[in-house]
Design a protein around this motif. Structure first.
Motif, PDB file in Angstrom:
ATOM      1  N   GLY A   1      -4.012  15.477  -0.781  1.00 46.77           N
ATOM      2  CA  GLY A   1      -4.577  15.428   0.565  1.00 46.77           C
ATOM      3  C   GLY A   1      -3.991  14.301   1.385  1.00 46.77           C
ATOM      4  O   GLY A   1      -2.774  14.134   1.472  1.00 46.77           O
ATOM      5  N   SER A   2      -4.849  13.486   1.974  1.00 42.83           N
ATOM      6  CA  SER A   2      -4.378  12.391   2.820  1.00 42.83           C
ATOM      7  C   SER A   2      -4.123  11.110   2.040  1.00 42.83           C
ATOM      8  O   SER A   2      -3.809  10.076   2.631  1.00 42.83           O
ATOM      9  N   GLY A   3      -4.272  11.150   0.708  1.00 39.41           N
ATOM     10  CA  GLY A   3      -3.845  10.025  -0.111  1.00 39.41           C
ATOM     11  C   GLY A   3      -4.896   9.047  -0.560  1.00 39.41           C
ATOM     12  O   GLY A   3      -4.560   8.005  -1.131  1.00 39.41           O
ATOM     13  N   SER A   4      -6.177   9.348  -0.378  1.00 45.11           N
ATOM     14  CA  SER A   4      -7.215   8.368  -0.720  1.00 45.11           C
ATOM     15  C   SER A   4      -7.246   8.054  -2.210  1.00 45.11           C
ATOM     16  O   SER A   4      -7.408   6.898  -2.613  1.00 45.11           O
ATOM     17  N   VAL A   5      -7.074   9.077  -3.054  1.00 43.03           N
ATOM     18  CA  VAL A   5      -7.072   8.843  -4.501  1.00 43.03           C
ATOM     19  C   VAL A   5      -5.816   8.085  -4.911  1.00 43.03           C
ATOM     20  O   VAL A   5      -5.870   7.134  -5.705  1.00 43.03           O
ATOM     21  N   THR A   6      -4.674   8.496  -4.381  1.00 40.63           N
ATOM     22  CA  THR A   6      -3.408   7.834  -4.709  1.00 40.63           C
ATOM     23  C   THR A   6      -3.456   6.350  -4.377  1.00 40.63           C
ATOM     24  O   THR A   6      -3.077   5.493  -5.193  1.00 40.63           O
TER      25      THR A   6
END
Length: 268
Positions: A52-57
Motif C-alpha cells: 500500500g502506501s508503505g506504513s508497514v514497511t
C-alpha cells in the motif's frame, strides 16, 4: 484470476494517492500489533505483502528489520518507494510472488487477504517464501464489523444505491469466516503451526469531510458503491452521510469511528 481478483484490480487502479490520504491512515492502526506478532526486530528479513502506501514497511524498517515489499498496484509500489527510500519494492500479486522458497524470516500482510479471490492459496504462497521456523502475520476486517465500518454503507443504502453488477465477491468455496477462529483455521489449513487469532478494536478519528473523501473518490469497494449512480448518487449519499455521521462526532468536531479487525499469526 477469479472474477473477484479482476474487479479488485479495477477498483484499485490509479487510486494509491487517494488511499494514502484516507483509508491508508485507518489501516495503519494495526501495524504495531502486526509486527509484534511477526516478531519483527533488528535483522529480521521481512516481506511486506500488499504494501500500500508503505506504513508497514516504514515501521518495520524503524525496528531495524531488513525489509522488502511487494504490491499488485504500480501506484502503491511508487508510494512505498517514496516512503521508504532504498527498500526493494516490487510489483507482484498473490498467489504467485517473485521470491524463492524460504527467503524470509517473517512475512506480513496487512488487510491483504480482504482483496484476494483465493485466500487459502495466498497463505500457502506466504508459507512457501517463509523459512522453516519463520512467522507469518495477517489482518482482515472482522465481520460483522463495528459501527464505524458500516457508516458509509448505511448512507449509501439510505440514498438507494446498490452494488454495481461488475463488483464481484469471493466465491463461496474460497471464502472463510472473518473472525479470529475463522482466520486462525485458514492459517492452520495453509500448514502453519502455533496459530493464534485475536480481535483488535479502536476508534479511528477523522474529520467528517476527510472520511468522506475516500469513498467519494472511488477508493475500495465502498467507493464503487457510492459512485455507482454518478454525481447525483454521490450527492444523495453525502446528504445521508452528513446526518448519520453526527452520531460519531466528538466535542472537538472530529468523528470517532469504531472499527474492529482480526489479527492471526502462526509459525512455518
Amino acid at each position: 484470476m477469479t472474477a473477484f481478483d479482476v474487479s479488485e484490480r479495477r477498483i484499485w487502479d490509479g487510486r494509491a494517492e487517494s488511499y494514502a490520504r484516507t483509508f491508508g491512515r485507518l489501516c495503519a492502526h494495526t501495524v504495531p500489533a502486526l509486527l509484534d506478532a511477526a516478531s519483527a526486530a533488528a535483522g529480521t528479513r521481512l516481506l511486506d505483502v500488499g504494501c500500500g502506501s508503505g506504513s508497514v514497511t516504514v515501521a518495520a524498517a524503524g525496528r531495524g528489520a531488513v525489509v522488502r515489499a511487494v504490491d499488485a498496484e504500480p501506484g502503491m509500489v511508487a508510494a512505498t518507494r517514496r516512503a521508504a527510500p532504498g527498500v526493494d519494492v516490487r510489483i507482484g500479486s498473490l498467489p504467485q510472488l517473485p521470491y524463492p522458497d524460504g527467503e524470509f524470516d517473517a512475512v506480513v500482510a496487512n488487510f491483504v487477504l480482504n482483496h484476494v479471490g483465493r485466500p487459502l492459496d495466498a497463505l500457502v504462497e506466504l508459507r512457501r517464501i517463509t523459512r522453516s521456523g519463520g512467522r507469518i502475520a495477517v489482518t482482515v476486517w472482522q465481520t460483522p464489523g463495528a459501527p464505524g465500518q458500516a457508516l458509509i454503507g448505511r448512507a449509501a443504502a439510505a440514498a438507494g444505491l446498490t452494488r454495481p453488477g461488475w463488483l464481484a465477491t469471493v466465491d463461496e468455496e474460497h471464502d472463510f469466516p472473518r473472525t479470529p477462529a475463522g482466520l486462525g483455521a485458514l492459517l492452520t489449513a495453509a500448514g502453519l503451526g502455533d496459530v493464534q487469532g485475536t480481535s483488535l478494536s479502536w476508534d479511528h478519528r477523522a474529520a467528517a469531510e476527510d472520511w468522506w473523501a475516500g469513498p467519494a473518490s472511488g477508493v475500495a469497494a465502498i467507493g464503487q458503491l457510492v459512485n455507482s449512480r454518478g454525481p447525483e448518487g454521490v450527492a444523495a449519499a453525502k446528504r445521508e452521510y452528513d446526518v448519520m455521521c453526527k452520531e460519531f462526532e466528538g466535542a472537538d468536531g472530529l468523528l470517532a469511528l469504531p472499527h474492529v479487525a482480526v489479527l492471526a499469526h502462526g509459525k512455518v
